[in-house]
Design an enzyme around this catalytic site. Structure first.
Site, PDB file in Angstrom:
ATOM      1  N   ASP A  51      38.419  42.440  35.764  1.00  0.00           N
ATOM      2  CA  ASP A  51      37.797  41.682  34.410  1.00  0.00           C
ATOM      3  C   ASP A  51      37.030  40.170  35.341  1.00  0.00           C
ATOM      4  O   ASP A  51      36.665  39.575  34.468  1.00  0.00           O
ATOM      5  CB  ASP A  51      38.885  41.280  33.652  1.00  0.00           C
ATOM      6  N   SER A  52      37.235  40.043  36.654  1.00  0.00           N
ATOM      7  CA  SER A  52      36.497  39.004  37.254  1.00  0.00           C
ATOM      8  C   SER A  52      34.929  39.136  37.110  1.00  0.00           C
ATOM      9  O   SER A  52      34.270  38.221  37.367  1.00  0.00           O
ATOM     10  CB  SER A  52      36.962  38.914  38.707  1.00  0.00           C
ATOM     11  N   ASP A  90      40.969  46.877  35.233  1.00  0.00           N
ATOM     12  CA  ASP A  90      41.660  45.944  34.456  1.00  0.00           C
ATOM     13  C   ASP A  90      41.399  46.380  32.966  1.00  0.00           C
ATOM     14  O   ASP A  90      40.432  46.487  32.572  1.00  0.00           O
ATOM     15  CB  ASP A  90      40.877  44.741  34.634  1.00  0.00           C
ATOM     16  N   LYS A 120      45.290  48.281  35.341  1.00  0.00           N
ATOM     17  CA  LYS A 120      45.955  47.290  35.865  1.00  0.00           C
ATOM     18  C   LYS A 120      46.242  46.361  34.647  1.00  0.00           C
ATOM     19  O   LYS A 120      45.054  46.142  33.787  1.00  0.00           O
ATOM     20  CB  LYS A 120      45.331  46.588  36.983  1.00  0.00           C
ATOM     21  N   GLU A 122      47.954  42.504  33.359  1.00  0.00           N
ATOM     22  CA  GLU A 122      48.598  41.273  34.051  1.00  0.00           C
ATOM     23  C   GLU A 122      49.877  40.943  33.017  1.00  0.00           C
ATOM     24  O   GLU A 122      50.034  40.840  31.913  1.00  0.00           O
ATOM     25  CB  GLU A 122      47.824  40.008  33.711  1.00  0.00           C
ATOM     26  N   GLU A 189      49.109  37.138  43.158  1.00  0.00           N
ATOM     27  CA  GLU A 189      48.090  36.537  43.153  1.00  0.00           C
ATOM     28  C   GLU A 189      48.451  34.973  43.435  1.00  0.00           C
ATOM     29  O   GLU A 189      49.276  34.470  42.480  1.00  0.00           O
ATOM     30  CB  GLU A 189      47.013  36.409  41.929  1.00  0.00           C
TER      31      GLU A 189
HETATM   32  O1  KIV Z   1      39.961  40.953  37.989  1.00  0.00           O
HETATM   33  C1  KIV Z   1      40.066  40.651  39.378  1.00  0.00           C
HETATM   34  O2  KIV Z   1      39.285  40.718  40.204  1.00  0.00           O
HETATM   35  C2  KIV Z   1      41.309  40.412  39.664  1.00  0.00           C
HETATM   36  C3  KIV Z   1      41.702  40.211  41.343  1.00  0.00           C
HETATM   37  C4  KIV Z   1      41.559  38.946  41.606  1.00  0.00           C
HETATM   38  C5  KIV Z   1      43.023  40.776  41.461  1.00  0.00           C
HETATM   39  O3  KIV Z   1      42.377  40.885  39.213  1.00  0.00           O
END
Ligand code: KIV
Length: 271
Positions: A51-52, A90, A120, A122, A189
């Site tokens: 989600d980055s 994510d 994934k 969090e 992280e």
């Molecule tokens: O969204 C992302 O890029 C991440 C990584 C930093 C692990 O969750």
């Protein structure tokens, strides 16, 4: 004799076998077809549709605004490019917290509409119900502990997490709980290297670190940071392998010059 040229796809079982053998796992983010093709052909083990994308693709300050539809768009583009890597997506902010049925529905949309291989989430024990429901549908889940950017307004800053005893203890408990629930791996992280080592050694599932030191079972970076496409983000844990911002800028400036000077296109570059 015919040679079997079929590429062996990375699975969650292969990642766990890699940990057992002491082979490090490589993971990078990907959000589009062209970049995913390069990373997959380079031999990366795991591609994370993170989600980055909210930051590096859309220019938002945090990861919170990205939507499930946008994540599915990015994930489908990545999946179309990939022959070997495991593609993990994510679950975006708001698509799983506090409602395990919603978590399952979001996951099913990602899996059906993008063709990705895992998701994934969090968090630790707070999201146990969501994780268990997703796992019960047969979808592999990667956990994410330490600095969890979807909770940035709770933390207040992007500094190192779990430096204090209480938070470190909670992280250790959460890591064991995620393994117990059935997660196949955990991202750690921005936590102290000593803690990441202790957690990694206490688990049989792999840990993938970002700012967690050298003892995690694998490493992940945001591709745009690692390639120097983003300029302003300079955390200590980041190694830039190339300064693509400058390379692309120079090429673009040369192109502009060539157009202005009537140097491009030349006789050979036309019909
Ligand atoms: O969204 C992302 O890029 C991440 C990584 C930093 C692990 O969750």
């Amino acid at each position: 004799m015919s040679v079997n040229k079929e590429i062996k796809r990375i699975t969650v079982h292969i990642l766990q076998a890699m940990k057992a053998k002491g082979e490090k796992i490589s993971m990078l983010t990907a959000y589009d077809y062209s970049m995913a093709r390069i990373l997959d052909e380079s031999g990366i083990d795991v591609l994370l549709v993170g989600d980055s994308a909210s930051n590096v693709m859309a220019g938002h300050e945090t990861t919170l605004p990205i939507t499930l539809n946008e994540m599915i768009y990015h994930a489908s583009s990545v999946v179309r490019a990939v022959k070997r890597s495991l593609v993990v997506v994510d679950l975006p902010f708001g698509s799983y917290q506090g409602n395990s049925m919603k978590a399952l529905e979001s996951t099913i949309r990602i899996m059906k509409e993008s063709g990705a291989h895992a998701v994934k989430l969090e968090g630790g024990v707070e999201i146990e119900e969501s994780i268990k429901r997703i796992l019960s549908a047969g979808v592999p889940v990667m956990g994410h502990l330490g600095l969890t950017p979807q909770s940035i307004y709770k933390f207040g800053t992007y500094t190192v997490r779990a430096k204090e005893e209480e938070e470190a203890e909670k992280l250790k408990t959460d890591a064991l709980a995620l393994q117990e629930m059935g997660c196949f791996a955990i991202v750690l992280e921005k936590i102290p290297a000593k803690l990441a080592k202790e957690v990694s050694e206490s688990l049989y599932i792999p840990t993938i670190g970002i700012g967690g030191g050298q003892h995690t079972d694998g490493q992940v970076l945001v591709t745009h940071d690692m390639l120097g496409i983003t300029k302003d983000f300079q955390p200590r844990f980041l190694r830039r392998y190339v300064e693509l911002f400058d390379v692309i800028k120079e090429a673009t400036q040369q192109y502009i010059k060539d157009v202005k000077n009537r140097d491009f296109p030349n006789d050979k570059e036309q019909y």
